[in-house]
Design an enzyme around this catalytic site. Structure first.
Site, mmCIF file in Angstrom:
data_model
loop_
_atom_site.group_PDB
_atom_site.id
_atom_site.type_symbol
_atom_site.label_atom_id
_atom_site.label_comp_id
_atom_site.label_asym_id
_atom_site.label_seq_id
_atom_site.Cartn_x
_atom_site.Cartn_y
_atom_site.Cartn_z
ATOM 1 C CB SER A 144 0.949 -5.663 -5.366
ATOM 2 O OG SER A 144 0.610 -6.845 -6.044
ATOM 3 C CE1 TYR A 157 -4.586 -4.565 -3.860
ATOM 4 C CE2 TYR A 157 -3.547 -5.848 -5.616
ATOM 5 C CZ TYR A 157 -3.566 -5.398 -4.300
ATOM 6 O OH TYR A 157 -2.553 -5.766 -3.442
#
Ligand code: NAP
Length: 241
Positions: A144, A157
């Site tokens: 990400s 996360y």
């Protein structure tokens, strides 16, 4: 493509929807052999049937919850037993929720860590021996754009994606001399059903479309043997980041 086979075997996690589904479609278009995994067995089978019909490629499904202990290793064994050793592993499955650290339970944190990081380590560890034995292979980790910056309300996360980045680059140093490539993709926001979004609901200027992103991932596989994409970050042009 570094693979020696005419039709490389590609194992894709999180293939039932979103980016993983588009990776399966992009692989099928190129006549790759596909091993697909996610929890949604019926969804995977529907996808596989469509890909076989449209592209005539070999596709098998290995449904399971990769966040459970032992499942990653079991999945690797099942794939190797029924299709042979994968040439390419795409660690794509991932979950995340936008809420404060304290509003996540310990169980939420365990699921995040177990799927986004622990399963990647275990699946990679299980499949690398066959790759090193053959002297070729490619591991692509979908992280990400949060892999190298902080974001409150996605704390754990974000930590799993930092861990994945450190893992990718460190593993690459170890296995590159053995003929194995490791690549990391850092997407910005993608228009999928990740979190609580509805896939296809966002404007392409603010969120990446999973189809073109999957095509970009395929270009990582299509580099000449002597060349590797270590890391690539991609954003929609008007994502606010
Ligand atoms: P998505 O649409 O929610 O798809 C996630 C995939 O992971 C699904 O196929 C899901 O299938 C699978 N999955 C979820 N839990 C699982 C479990 N316990 N065991 C096995 N498979 C599981 O998400 P996406 O947007 O395509 O995300 C793909 C990757 O991109 C993830 O690693 C994510 O972190 C990353 N990413 C996403 C965004 C974004 O904005 N969407 C941005 C940057 C990075 P089942 O539910 O059938 O198991």
């Amino acid at each position: 493509m570094n693979d020696k086979n005419a039709n490389p075997l590609v194992l894709i996690t999180g293939a039932s929807r979103g980016l993983g589904r588009c990776l399966a479609v992009a692989g099928a278009k190129r006549a790759h052999r596909l091993a697909l995994t996610a929890r949604d067995a019926a969804g995977l089978e529907r996808l596989a049937a469509g890909l076989r019909q449209e592209h005539g490629c070999e596709v098998q499904c290995f449904p399971g919850d990769l966040s459970l202990p032992g499942l990653a290793q079991q999945c690797a064994r099942l794939v190797e037993d029924s299709m042979g050793a994968p040439d390419v592993l795409i660690n794509n499955a991932g979950i995340g929720w936008w809420r404060s650290f304290l509003d996540h339970s310990d169980e939420d944190h365990d699921r995040l860590i177990d799927l986004n990081f622990r399963a990647v380590v275990h699946l990679t560890h299980a499949l690398l021996p066959a790759m090193t034995q053959r002297g070729h292979g490619h591991i692509i980790n979908i992280a990400s754009d949060l892999a190298d910056r902080p974001l409150g309300n996605m704390t754990v996360y974000t930590a799993t994606k930092h861990a994945l980045r450190g893992f990718s680059h460190s593993l690459s140093q170890e296995v590159r001399p053995l003929g194995i490539k490791v690549s990391l993709l850092n997407p910005g926001m993608i228009d999928t059903s990740f979190h609580t979004m509805e896939e296809g609901s966002l404007d392409e200027a603010v969120a990446l479309k999973p189809g073109p992103l999957a095509e970009l991932v395929m270009t990582m596989l299509e580099q000449p043997g002597h060349q590797v994409v270590d890391e690539m970050t991609v954003h929609a042009t008007r994502q606010d980041y």
